[in-house]
Design a protein around this motif. Structure first.
Motif, short mmCIF file in Angstrom:
data_model
loop_
_atom_site.label_atom_id
_atom_site.label_comp_id
_atom_site.label_asym_id
_atom_site.label_seq_id
_atom_site.Cartn_x
_atom_site.Cartn_y
_atom_site.Cartn_z
N UNK A 62 -74.03 -7.98 2.18
CA UNK A 62 -73.53 -6.93 3.06
C UNK A 62 -74.11 -5.59 2.61
N UNK A 63 -74.63 -4.80 3.53
CA UNK A 63 -75.20 -3.49 3.15
C UNK A 63 -74.18 -2.61 2.47
N UNK A 64 -74.63 -1.81 1.51
CA UNK A 64 -73.77 -0.85 0.83
C UNK A 64 -73.46 0.30 1.77
N UNK A 65 -72.46 1.15 1.42
CA UNK A 65 -72.15 2.31 2.27
C UNK A 65 -73.35 3.20 2.54
N UNK A 66 -74.18 3.45 1.52
CA UNK A 66 -75.36 4.30 1.72
C UNK A 66 -76.35 3.66 2.68
N UNK A 67 -76.53 2.35 2.56
CA UNK A 67 -77.43 1.65 3.48
C UNK A 67 -76.90 1.69 4.91
N UNK A 68 -75.59 1.57 5.04
CA UNK A 68 -74.98 1.59 6.37
C UNK A 68 -75.21 2.94 7.05
N UNK A 99 -53.81 0.50 -0.26
CA UNK A 99 -54.61 1.47 -1.03
C UNK A 99 -56.07 1.04 -1.07
N UNK A 100 -56.29 -0.25 -1.31
CA UNK A 100 -57.66 -0.75 -1.45
C UNK A 100 -58.42 -0.74 -0.13
N UNK A 101 -57.78 -1.20 0.95
CA UNK A 101 -58.49 -1.21 2.24
C UNK A 101 -58.80 0.21 2.69
N UNK A 103 -59.18 2.80 0.68
CA UNK A 103 -60.24 3.32 -0.20
C UNK A 103 -61.60 2.94 0.36
N UNK A 104 -61.74 1.70 0.83
CA UNK A 104 -62.99 1.29 1.44
C UNK A 104 -63.32 2.12 2.67
N UNK A 105 -62.32 2.40 3.49
CA UNK A 105 -62.51 3.23 4.69
C UNK A 105 -62.94 4.64 4.30
N UNK A 106 -62.24 5.24 3.34
CA UNK A 106 -62.57 6.60 2.91
C UNK A 106 -63.96 6.68 2.27
N UNK A 107 -64.34 5.66 1.50
CA UNK A 107 -65.66 5.64 0.88
C UNK A 107 -66.77 5.67 1.94
N UNK A 108 -66.57 4.90 2.99
CA UNK A 108 -67.58 4.86 4.05
C UNK A 108 -67.65 6.21 4.77
N UNK A 109 -66.49 6.81 5.03
CA UNK A 109 -66.46 8.12 5.67
C UNK A 109 -67.13 9.18 4.80
N UNK A 110 -66.92 9.10 3.49
CA UNK A 110 -67.57 10.04 2.57
C UNK A 110 -69.08 9.87 2.62
N UNK A 188 -64.11 -3.79 0.05
CA UNK A 188 -65.30 -4.15 0.83
C UNK A 188 -64.96 -4.31 2.31
N UNK A 189 -63.86 -5.00 2.59
CA UNK A 189 -63.48 -5.22 4.00
C UNK A 189 -63.19 -3.89 4.69
N UNK A 190 -62.51 -2.96 3.99
CA UNK A 190 -62.23 -1.65 4.57
C UNK A 190 -63.50 -0.91 4.93
N UNK A 191 -64.49 -0.92 4.05
CA UNK A 191 -65.77 -0.25 4.34
C UNK A 191 -66.48 -0.91 5.51
N UNK A 192 -66.45 -2.22 5.54
CA UNK A 192 -67.10 -2.96 6.63
C UNK A 192 -66.47 -2.61 7.98
#
Length: 285
Positions: A62-68, A99-101, A103-110, A188-192
């Protein structure tokens, strides 16, 4: 926002975070906002070889946040912070799952904000991510790492995105070491989910047929990742993992029967988008 403003915003956050010694509240009653069920301590599970194998298989490609977010640039996605998650809710999540899901969402937004040089939003989501990192008892793994590297590369977009990638890897490694693969899975699922949310938001308004087909192919390709996530979630005992797996299965059924991306039509997109947004909303409640 220019590099100087971005630098000031990030530097201000780092100064504040380094001075902030406030400890998270202890012995809070834990209730799940989505299901009103008791929280399950994901750290207590022993990770067997099968779970670790499924985790590696599910997220290894799965692509990383930066790749996405870099891929989003090629889609000509116009930045719109109205699409991003509500950062003000960061302290409202009570379970490790939420908290974890988120965190994934916020990481992608960042990462999305960094990619578009939106300094005020970078500051907001970096601070918000650290709230969840602290709440998940992961702060010690990131404090010195973020401070030193971010201060050195404060005005460099590519370097900041690389730091996000390394935070992603460092968090994964830390959680594996501490027998918290389940927590890593939810991040990971949150970022995806957030990445697909941003792509769907753009795709809903896309008029160009070639660009629309490209976006549809990206969504269609998600069936590979999605099936692996569902298989991994099957291994977890947390009741939240059960409903998340069920909701992801509903989304999977929207794309699995489509034999090729050219057959992923407007009605498929609309149904996929509706179910994805419903799940994202549920996760952020």
């Amino acid at each position: 926002m220019n590099k100087i403003t971005l630098a000031i915003a990030l530097s201000s956050f780092l100064a504040l975070s380094s001075c902030n010694s406030e400890k998270p509240e202890e012995n809070k009653p834990l209730t799940d906002s989505a299901t009103a069920k008791a929280d399950v301590d994901t750290a207590a599970y022993t990770v067997d070889d099968l779970v670790r194998f499924k985790f590696d298989f599910a997220f290894g490609n799965i692509p990383s946040p930066a790749e996405v977010v870099n891929d989003m640039s090629s889609y000509k996605i116009v930045y719109n912070n109205a699409y991003l998650a509500d950062a003000s809710k960061a302290k409202s999540y009570k379970t490790d799952f939420s908290k974890a899901t988120n965190l994934g969402i916020y990481n992608l937004d960042m990462a999305y904000a960094i990619s578009n040089a939106q300094g005020s939003d970078v500051l907001k989501y970096l601070k918000t991510s650290m709230v969840e990192i602290d709440a998940l008892d992961m702060k010690s793994a990131f404090d010195s790492f973020i401070g030193k590297r971010t201060e050195t590369n404060i005005g460099n977009r590519d370097s900041l995105l690389k730091i996000i990638d390394e935070m992603y890897v460092k968090g994964d490694t830390y959680l594996r070491t501490n027998q918290r693969v389940e927590t890593a899975t939810y991040i990971f699922v949150g970022s995806w989910i957030e990445a697909l949310h941003l792509i769907c938001k753009t795709g809903a308004d896309e008029k160009d047929a070639i660009q629309k087909a490209r976006l549809n192919k990206h969504l269609w390709d998600q069936r590979f990742y999605l099936k692996n996530m569902i298989d991994l979630l099957e291994e977890f005992k947390n009741p939240d993992a059960k409903w998340l797996k069920d909701d992801l299965t509903v989304i999977y059924k929207e794309i699995e029967p489509v034999s090729e991306y050219r057959d992923f039509k407007a009605k498929n997109f609309s149904s996929f988008y509706e179910k994805l947004e419903a799940l994202r909303t549920k996760l952020m409640q």
